[in-house]
Write an enzyme that holds these catalytic residues in place. Structure first.
Site, PDB file in Angstrom:
ATOM      1  N   ARG A  45       0.934  -0.899  -0.246  1.00 41.90           N
ATOM      2  CA  ARG A  45       0.265  -0.086  -0.318  1.00 41.90           C
ATOM      3  C   ARG A  45       0.983   1.160  -0.025  1.00 41.90           C
ATOM      4  NH1 ARG A  45      -5.330   0.642   3.212  1.00 41.90           N
ATOM      5  NH2 ARG A  45      -5.645  -0.613   1.984  1.00 41.90           N
ATOM      6  N   LYS A  81       1.941  -7.576   5.394  1.00 41.67           N
ATOM      7  CA  LYS A  81       1.722  -6.300   4.543  1.00 41.67           C
ATOM      8  C   LYS A  81       3.294  -5.663   4.405  1.00 41.67           C
ATOM      9  CE  LYS A  81      -1.735  -4.822   2.222  1.00 41.67           C
ATOM     10  NZ  LYS A  81      -2.802  -5.501   1.640  1.00 41.67           N
ATOM     11  N   GLY A 185     -17.354   3.964  -4.078  1.00 36.25           N
ATOM     12  CA  GLY A 185     -15.643   3.549  -4.355  1.00 36.25           C
ATOM     13  C   GLY A 185     -16.150   2.763  -5.202  1.00 36.25           C
ATOM     14  N   LEU A 186     -15.691   2.939  -6.880  1.00 35.31           N
ATOM     15  CA  LEU A 186     -15.488   2.729  -8.345  1.00 35.31           C
ATOM     16  C   LEU A 186     -13.901   2.104  -8.753  1.00 35.31           C
ATOM     17  CD1 LEU A 186     -18.358   3.944  -9.751  1.00 35.31           C
ATOM     18  CD2 LEU A 186     -18.575   2.240  -8.892  1.00 35.31           C
ATOM     19  N   ALA A 243     -14.197   1.111  -1.182  1.00 35.97           N
ATOM     20  CA  ALA A 243     -13.184   2.599  -1.202  1.00 35.97           C
ATOM     21  C   ALA A 243     -12.115   1.747   0.333  1.00 35.97           C
ATOM     22  CB  ALA A 243     -13.856   3.477  -0.728  1.00 35.97           C
ATOM     23  N   ALA A 264     -15.215  -5.183  -0.337  1.00 34.35           N
ATOM     24  CA  ALA A 264     -14.649  -5.206  -0.292  1.00 34.35           C
ATOM     25  C   ALA A 264     -13.091  -5.013   0.727  1.00 34.35           C
ATOM     26  CB  ALA A 264     -13.587  -5.243  -2.311  1.00 34.35           C
ATOM     27  N   ASN A 266     -11.198  -2.965   3.346  1.00 35.80           N
ATOM     28  CA  ASN A 266     -10.433  -4.145   3.999  1.00 35.80           C
ATOM     29  C   ASN A 266     -11.022  -3.780   5.217  1.00 35.80           C
ATOM     30  OD1 ASN A 266      -8.646  -6.709   3.529  1.00 35.80           O
ATOM     31  ND2 ASN A 266      -7.818  -4.666   2.609  1.00 35.80           N
TER      32      ASN A 266
HETATM   33  P1  NAD Z   1      -9.314   1.176  -5.981  1.00 39.73           P
HETATM   34  O1  NAD Z   1      -7.468   2.106  -5.303  1.00 39.73           O
HETATM   35  O2  NAD Z   1      -8.801   1.277  -7.220  1.00 39.73           O
HETATM   36  O3  NAD Z   1     -10.045   1.870  -6.148  1.00 39.73           O
HETATM   37  C1  NAD Z   1     -10.791   2.716  -4.827  1.00 39.73           C
HETATM   38  C2  NAD Z   1     -11.509   3.586  -4.955  1.00 39.73           C
HETATM   39  O4  NAD Z   1     -12.041   3.606  -4.204  1.00 39.73           O
HETATM   40  C3  NAD Z   1     -10.970   4.575  -6.300  1.00 39.73           C
HETATM   41  O5  NAD Z   1     -12.021   4.494  -7.365  1.00 39.73           O
HETATM   42  C4  NAD Z   1     -11.327   5.833  -5.071  1.00 39.73           C
HETATM   43  O6  NAD Z   1     -11.140   7.139  -5.964  1.00 39.73           O
HETATM   44  C5  NAD Z   1     -12.465   5.453  -4.141  1.00 39.73           C
HETATM   45  N1  NAD Z   1     -12.535   6.126  -3.126  1.00 39.73           N
HETATM   46  C6  NAD Z   1     -11.830   7.054  -2.694  1.00 39.73           C
HETATM   47  N2  NAD Z   1     -12.611   7.518  -1.110  1.00 39.73           N
HETATM   48  C7  NAD Z   1     -13.409   7.572  -1.635  1.00 39.73           C
HETATM   49  C8  NAD Z   1     -14.702   8.143  -0.510  1.00 39.73           C
HETATM   50  N3  NAD Z   1     -14.586   8.780   0.620  1.00 39.73           N
HETATM   51  N4  NAD Z   1     -16.229   7.536  -1.002  1.00 39.73           N
HETATM   52  C9  NAD Z   1     -15.895   6.311  -2.251  1.00 39.73           C
HETATM   53  N5  NAD Z   1     -15.507   5.886  -2.850  1.00 39.73           N
HETATM   54  C10 NAD Z   1     -13.644   6.876  -2.930  1.00 39.73           C
HETATM   55  O7  NAD Z   1      -8.526  -0.267  -5.051  1.00 39.73           O
HETATM   56  P2  NAD Z   1      -9.558  -1.784  -5.219  1.00 39.73           P
HETATM   57  O8  NAD Z   1      -8.317  -2.473  -5.204  1.00 39.73           O
HETATM   58  O9  NAD Z   1     -10.282  -1.882  -6.164  1.00 39.73           O
HETATM   59  O10 NAD Z   1      -9.607  -1.746  -3.519  1.00 39.73           O
HETATM   60  C11 NAD Z   1     -10.845  -1.034  -2.346  1.00 39.73           C
HETATM   61  C12 NAD Z   1     -11.117  -1.946  -1.829  1.00 39.73           C
HETATM   62  O11 NAD Z   1     -11.023  -3.501  -1.562  1.00 39.73           O
HETATM   63  C13 NAD Z   1      -9.917  -0.768  -0.638  1.00 39.73           C
HETATM   64  O12 NAD Z   1      -9.715  -1.233   0.803  1.00 39.73           O
HETATM   65  C14 NAD Z   1      -8.696  -2.433  -0.537  1.00 39.73           C
HETATM   66  O13 NAD Z   1      -7.985  -2.293   0.807  1.00 39.73           O
HETATM   67  C15 NAD Z   1      -9.784  -3.611  -0.635  1.00 39.73           C
HETATM   68  N6  NAD Z   1      -8.896  -4.950  -1.097  1.00 39.73           N
HETATM   69  C16 NAD Z   1      -8.756  -4.998  -2.495  1.00 39.73           C
HETATM   70  C17 NAD Z   1      -8.194  -5.875  -3.411  1.00 39.73           C
HETATM   71  C18 NAD Z   1      -7.862  -6.122  -4.477  1.00 39.73           C
HETATM   72  O14 NAD Z   1      -7.748  -7.039  -5.523  1.00 39.73           O
HETATM   73  N7  NAD Z   1      -7.813  -4.975  -4.747  1.00 39.73           N
HETATM   74  C19 NAD Z   1      -8.342  -7.271  -2.309  1.00 39.73           C
HETATM   75  C20 NAD Z   1      -8.963  -7.401  -1.124  1.00 39.73           C
HETATM   76  C21 NAD Z   1      -8.988  -5.550  -0.432  1.00 39.73           C
END
Ligand code: NAD
Length: 364
Positions: A45, A81, A185-186, A243, A264, A266
Site C-alpha cells: 500500500r 503487508k 468506491g469504483l 474504498a 471489498a 479491508n
Molecule cells: P482502488 O484504489 O482501485 O479503488 C478505490 C476507489 O475508491 C477509487 O476509485 C477511489 O477514487 C475511491 N474512493 C476513495 N475515497 C472515496 C470515498 N470517500 N468515497 C467513495 N469512493 C472513494 O482500490 P481497490 O483495489 O478497488 O480496493 C478497494 C478496497 O478493497 C480497498 O480497501 C482494498 O484494500 C480492498 N481490497 C482490494 C483487493 C484487490 O484485489 N484490489 C483485495 C482485497 C481487498
C-alpha cells in the site's frame, strides 16, 4: 515509542522491518504477522500517512487481517503487508519527479528478495501495475501484472465479493435481481463488482470521487451517482464498501439505512463496537477479510502451486459467508467476531514456529 521487542510481543507479530532509502529518504515498513500456516502474503500500500506511527498502525492491522484471511480461505499461508510512505507526510521525500516513488518500490523489492520466500507481495491501494513491475525487477516473490504473473487479481476479488454478497443478501431474505446496492468506491474492485451486480439485475447507486468514473458507471451500468457523503445515508438493501477502511464507526453503524453490508474494503468496521451495533440492529455484515479473499486465493495458490485456482475455488467464499452468518444468528454473536475467533483457532492449531524458506544451495 516502544522498543521493537516490546512492539513484537505486544502485537504478536513475528517481524516488523523499517526501511529507508538513503538517496531519496523514502520510507517503507514491511510487517510479517504470523507464518505458522505457511509463508506470508500481502500487497504493497502506498499512501500519505500522518507520520510513521500512523503508517505502522495501518501496516500492522492490514498484515494481521491477511493472517485471518488466509486461515478462513483455507490457504496454507500467513499474513504480511508493506506500506510505503508517500510525500508530503514523509516530508523528506522529493516526490515530484517520481524518483522517490520508484526508489520506494525498488527498496521494497530488494528487501522482499532478501527474505527469500518468507513473504510474497503484490498490489494494494496506491500501487499501479508500473510500480509492481519495478518490484518484480528486484524479486521473484511478487505478483507480476504481466503474462508471467498470476493474472488479474482485481477480477478474483470482485468475483469473491460477489459470491459473498449473494450469500449475504440471501441471509437477509433477498436475491440479487432487483436488489438496490450502494457501492462506495469504483476502483479496481468496485467497478468490476458493480458490473457483476448489474448483470445479475441489481439496481445501483454509486459514490466515487472520480467524475469520469461516475459518468462511466451511469452510462454503462445505469447507476445513480451519489455525492460522496450520501453513501452512508442513502436507503438501500445492501451497502457495499469498496474504498478505504474504517468507514463504519458506531454512529454510522447505528444510522446505516441498509438491510445488509458486504464489500471489498479491508477493516471496514472502525472497531468492534461498530460490528456490535450493526449486529444489534439485525444487519448482517459479511466479514471483510472473508469476502475480499479472492485475490489472496488466486495469487497465493498461483505462487504455491504454479497454477491459478479454478473459479469454483473463489466461489467457495460464498459458502463460508453463508455458514458464518447462519452461526452468527444462531449463537447471537457478530459475524466478524465469530470469523476472527475461528481464524485464530485455525492458526493456533498449526505447527509451532515461523515459516522459514529453505535456502537454495550456494552456487559452486
Ligand atoms: P482502488 O484504489 O482501485 O479503488 C478505490 C476507489 O475508491 C477509487 O476509485 C477511489 O477514487 C475511491 N474512493 C476513495 N475515497 C472515496 C470515498 N470517500 N468515497 C467513495 N469512493 C472513494 O482500490 P481497490 O483495489 O478497488 O480496493 C478497494 C478496497 O478493497 C480497498 O480497501 C482494498 O484494500 C480492498 N481490497 C482490494 C483487493 C484487490 O484485489 N484490489 C483485495 C482485497 C481487498
Amino acid at each position: 515509542m516502544a522498543t521493537s521487542e516490546e512492539m513484537l510481543q505486544r502485537t504478536g507479530f513475528e517481524q516488523v522491518q523499517f526501511l529507508r532509502d538513503p538517496a531519496t529518504g523514502v520510507r517503507a515498513i514491511v510487517a510479517v504477522h504470523d507464518t505458522r500456516r505457511g509463508p506470508a502474503f500481502g500487497g504493497i500500500r502506498r499512501r500519505r500517512y500522518d507520520g510513521l506511527g500512523a503508517a505502522l498502525a495501518d501496516v500492522l492491522a492490514l498484515a494481521a487481517a491477511m493472517t485471518w484471511k488466509c486461515a478462513l480461505a483455507d490457504v496454507p499461508a500467513g499474513g504480511g503487508k508493506t506500506v510505503i510512505l508517500a510525500a508530503p507526510d514523509a516530508d523528506d521525500v522529493p516526490d515530484a519527479d517520481g524518483a522517490a516513488r520508484a526508489a520506494g518500490y525498488a527498496l521494497v523489492g530488494r528487501y522482499v528478495e532478501e527474505m527469500g520466500g518468507r513473504y510474497f507481495t503484490g498490489p494494494d491501494v496506491g500501487t499501479t501495475d508500473d510500480d509492481l513491475r519495478l518490484v518484480c525487477r528486484q524479486t521473484r516473490y511478487c505478483a507480476s501484472p504481466d503474462a508471467d504473473g498470476p493474472g488479474d487479481l482485481g477480477d478474483s476479488t470482485a468475483q469473491g465479493v460477489f459470491a459473498a454478497l449473494v450469500a449475504t443478501a440471501a441471509h437477509a431474505g433477498r436475491g440479487i435481481d432487483g436488489l438496490h446496492v450502494v457501492v462506495q468506491g469504483l476502483g479496481a474492485v468496485g467497478f468490476r463488482l458493480a458490473r457483476l451486480l448489474r448483470a445479475a439485475g441489481a439496481r445501483l447507486s454509486v459514490a466515487e470521487p472520480s467524475a469520469a468514473t461516475c459518468e462511466r458507471a451511469a452510462a454503462e451500468l445505469g447507476a445513480t451517482v451519489l455525492p460522496l457523503a450520501a453513501a452512508l445515508r442513502t436507503p438501500c438493501d445492501l451497502f457495499a464498501p469498496c474504498a478505504l477502511g474504517s468507514v463504519l464507526d458506531v454512529a454510522a453503524a447505528r444510522a446505516l439505512p441498509a438491510l445488509a453490508v458486504c464489500g471489498a474494503a479491508n477493516n471496514v468496521l472502525a472497531d468492534e463496537a461498530a460490528g456490535a451495533a450493526l449486529h444489534a440492529r439485525g444487519i448482517p455484515v459479511a466479514p471483510d477479510f472473508v469476502a475480499n479473499a479472492g485475490a489472496l486465493i488466486h495469487g497465493a495458490l498461483w505462487h504455491l502451486t504454479g497454477t491459478a485456482p479454478p473459479p469454483e475455488r473463489i466461489d467457495r467464499i460464498g459458502d463460508t459467508v453463508r455458514e458464518l452468518l447462519a452461526r452468527s444468528r444462531r449463537d447471537d454473536v457478530p459475524p466478524g467476531a465469530l470469523a476472527l475467533d475461528l481464524a485464530r483457532q485455525r492458526v493456533d492449531a498449526a505447527p509451532p514456529g515461523p515459516f522459514l524458506p529453505r535456502r537454495r544451495p550456494a552456487a559452486t
